[in-house]
Design a protein around this motif. Structure first.
Motif, PDB file in Angstrom:
ATOM      1  N   TRP A  31       0.862  -1.176   0.000  1.00  0.00           N
ATOM      2  CA  TRP A  31       0.000   0.000   0.000  1.00  0.00           C
ATOM      3  C   TRP A  31       0.896   1.222   0.000  1.00  0.00           C
ATOM      4  CZ3 TRP A  31      -5.177  -0.386  -0.495  1.00  0.00           C
ATOM      5  CH2 TRP A  31      -5.771  -1.612  -0.186  1.00  0.00           C
ATOM      6  N   ILE A  32       0.542   2.221  -0.785  1.00  0.00           N
ATOM      7  CA  ILE A  32       1.358   3.419  -0.944  1.00  0.00           C
ATOM      8  C   ILE A  32       0.483   4.647  -0.717  1.00  0.00           C
ATOM      9  CG2 ILE A  32       2.849   4.725  -2.528  1.00  0.00           C
ATOM     10  CD1 ILE A  32       2.748   1.863  -4.160  1.00  0.00           C
ATOM     11  N   LEU A  48      -0.288  -1.548  -4.879  1.00  0.00           N
ATOM     12  CA  LEU A  48       0.464  -2.290  -5.890  1.00  0.00           C
ATOM     13  C   LEU A  48       0.478  -3.739  -5.436  1.00  0.00           C
ATOM     14  CD1 LEU A  48       2.291  -2.601  -8.353  1.00  0.00           C
ATOM     15  CD2 LEU A  48       4.222  -1.867  -6.931  1.00  0.00           C
ATOM     16  N   LYS A  49      -0.257  -4.573  -6.122  1.00  0.00           N
ATOM     17  CA  LYS A  49      -0.404  -5.969  -5.719  1.00  0.00           C
ATOM     18  C   LYS A  49       0.803  -6.787  -6.164  1.00  0.00           C
ATOM     19  CE  LYS A  49      -5.420  -5.674  -5.816  1.00  0.00           C
ATOM     20  NZ  LYS A  49      -6.678  -6.186  -6.376  1.00  0.00           N
ATOM     21  N   SER A  53      -0.394  -5.528 -10.527  1.00  0.00           N
ATOM     22  CA  SER A  53      -1.576  -4.758 -10.902  1.00  0.00           C
ATOM     23  C   SER A  53      -1.790  -3.662  -9.853  1.00  0.00           C
ATOM     24  CB  SER A  53      -2.816  -5.649 -11.005  1.00  0.00           C
ATOM     25  OG  SER A  53      -3.162  -6.184  -9.740  1.00  0.00           O
ATOM     26  N   TRP A  54      -2.448  -2.587 -10.264  1.00  0.00           N
ATOM     27  CA  TRP A  54      -2.639  -1.418  -9.407  1.00  0.00           C
ATOM     28  C   TRP A  54      -4.113  -1.196  -9.092  1.00  0.00           C
ATOM     29  CZ3 TRP A  54       1.168   1.986  -7.612  1.00  0.00           C
ATOM     30  CH2 TRP A  54       2.451   1.810  -8.137  1.00  0.00           C
ATOM     31  N   GLN A  55      -4.359  -0.686  -7.912  1.00  0.00           N
ATOM     32  CA  GLN A  55      -5.642  -0.110  -7.536  1.00  0.00           C
ATOM     33  C   GLN A  55      -5.322   1.264  -6.974  1.00  0.00           C
ATOM     34  OE1 GLN A  55      -7.246  -3.088  -4.751  1.00  0.00           O
ATOM     35  NE2 GLN A  55      -9.257  -2.538  -5.522  1.00  0.00           N
ATOM     36  N   VAL A  56      -6.061   2.278  -7.373  1.00  0.00           N
ATOM     37  CA  VAL A  56      -5.837   3.622  -6.853  1.00  0.00           C
ATOM     38  C   VAL A  56      -7.143   4.136  -6.253  1.00  0.00           C
ATOM     39  CG1 VAL A  56      -5.211   6.001  -7.421  1.00  0.00           C
ATOM     40  CG2 VAL A  56      -3.978   4.102  -8.482  1.00  0.00           C
TER      41      VAL A  56
END
Length: 195
Positions: A31-32, A48-49, A53-56
């Motif tokens: 987590w960022i 950032l998994k 892959s990304w989730q924002v």
């Protein structure tokens, strides 16, 4: 042989190059939290998994209350607690639901949350700019400040478990230890070797 992998706004889905908080997701990802850039704004929370892959998450596309992230910590159940600059405390649960605590709907003393720590019992310690708060697992609150406790300053910047049910508290005017028995120990430049 060491090699670098760079993640930035031009080559990835990272929402801002100002990274203010990091947390492992315990599954190979991170987590960022992004912070406030000079003259700009924070851009939210990114996940950032492990599969890259990304989730924002940001204020326009989710229930995140503020895009300027100050602190992160795991709820140990696949979710994440998020301390923000002006939006209070947010809890993104593993089921993708959000819970937000702020000065309007809870006993949180200030919407600036600068430090977070698990109490190891399902609750969370919360460092703010005007005191220390404890949100217990039963949803009750305790708030500590210089008026009613030995907390040396209301500006809490860092928290650490003492592994015995108590908490170490870093403030702008010294270090405090709130023990499990509710007694306090305070270290400052006048009474210790704290530099």
């Amino acid at each position: 042989d060491s090699s670098w992998q760079i993640f930035d706004t031009s080559g990835s889905d990272l929402p801002s190059n100002y990274v203010s908080a990091l947390l492992s997701d315990e599954q190979g990802g991170i987590w960022i939290g992004t912070g406030l850039t000079h003259g700009g704004t924070g851009r939210g929370l990114a996940h950032l998994k492990a599969d890259l892959s990304w989730q924002v998450f940001n204020t326009s596309g989710s229930n995140l209350p503020d895009n300027d992230i100050k602190a992160l910590f795991s709820d140990e159940q696949g979710g994440v607690w998020v301390g923000t600059e002006q939006g209070g405390l947010a809890h993104l649960k593993a089921d993708s639901s959000w819970q937000v605590f702020n000065t309007g709907n809870s006993d949180l003393p200030l919407n600036l949350v600068s430090a977070l720590l698990s109490d190891e019992q399902g609750g969370v310690w919360i460092g703010t700019g005007i005191g220390l708060a404890h949100l217990k697992a039963d949803s009750s609150w305790q708030v500590f400040n210089t008026d009613g406790s030995d907390l040396p300053d209301n500006d809490v910047r860092a928290l650490l478990s003492d592994e015995q049910g108590g908490v170490w508290i870093g403030t702008v005017r010294g270090l405090a230890h709130l023990k499990a028995d509710s007694s306090w120990q305070v270290f400052n430049t006048g009474n210790s070797d704290l530099p």
